[in-house]
Design a protein around this motif. Structure first.
Motif: not given
Length: 273
Positions: A77, A81, A156, A187, A194
């Motif tokens: 992750t 990201t 994402i 974010l 995510i």
């Protein structure tokens, strides 16, 4: 206007779902069987579920699988990201398309090819440093991150495309540092992607057998490999209980993933309105 399914189409869909899920229902049912019979249900009992949690080898394999799955999900992750943001921020279209194409290779590649190639890579790396027993937790972790990473990126990237980057640029223009603006503005808007990537990475790691079979060592055994080793002899219903538990965990994780996706879609539609 939505079209209604014909009775034949409904029957066809019901037959497909029955074919897919009936074996799982039978497995779950016989995990509560009073005897070790796999074809006659003699009575309800929790004996095999109790024996499953008493079995030290199964408990150790389950703990290894959960540790590996969580480590894979966290690492994939974080790396996914960062990779998705880097790919999305690339100004060169051909370069971006090339990166996305390379990212898709682990998903399109057969698992047995990936497993064998990674096993050879680890063996070659071990020979360079004069280490014979290199296969273990770390090789499994690297292998699981490799095939989980593309799924995180692909979850994402759509969220980044939906996000209005003018908001990020406005935050930077108003004095916010780029890193701080990313955590405060970007974010939160891609959090659902995510989370979905995290759940999918954990699920894929939990479920994987082929790649794990070629990259694991004697010191670290995952649950799918442990269950496979039991197929060489008669499988007892405690393995039915263990498999039912795995299915239930994956099913719950998929529900959470879909709920998160639906909430994100609703939020996006409300913001558009």
């Amino acid at each position: 206007m939505k079209k209604r399914l014909s009775p034949a189409a409904k029957l066809y869909m019901a037959a497909i779902f029955l074919f897919l899920y009936f074996p799982l229902v039978v497995m779950a049912l016989f995990s509560f069987n009073d005897t070790s019979s796999t074809y006659t249900f003699t009575g309800f009992s929790l004996k095999w579920w109790t024996e499953m949690f008493v079995n030290e080898a199964a408990k150790s394999a389950l703990e290894n699988t959960l540790i590996l799955g969580l480590a894979t999900a966290v690492c994939a992750t974080v790396l996914g990201t960062l990779a998705a943001v880097g790919i999305f921020g690339s100004r060169h279209r051909l370069y971006r398309q090339a990166l996305l194409t390379v990212t898709n290779v682990p998903m399109m590649n057969p698992e047995i090819v990936t497993g064998i190639s990674m096993m050879l890579l680890f063996a070659f790396a071990g020979a360079l440093v004069n280490q014979k027993n290199v296969l273990g937790f770390w090789t499994l972790l690297i292998a699981h991150i490799t095939f989980s990473l593309p799924y995180v990126i692909l979850n994402i990237m759509p969220k980044l495309r939906q996000f209005d980057m003018n908001v990020y640029e406005a935050a930077v223009d108003l004095g916010c540092r780029p890193v701080s603006a990313f955590f405060k503005v970007v974010l939160p808007n891609i959090a659902s992607g995510i989370f979905t990537g995290f759940i999918m990475s954990f699920t894929l790691s939990l479920d994987d057998f082929i790649i794990s079979y070629f990259t694991n060592g004697p010191s670290f055994q995952t649950l799918p490999i442990y269950i496979f080793s039991l197929t060489k002899k008669r499988v007892k219903p405690d393995m039915f209980a263990l498999s039912t538990l795995i299915f239930a965990v994956i099913f719950i994780l998929l529900l959470l993933m879909n709920i998160s996706q639906l909430r994100a879609d609703k939020k996006g539609k409300s913001e558009v309105k």
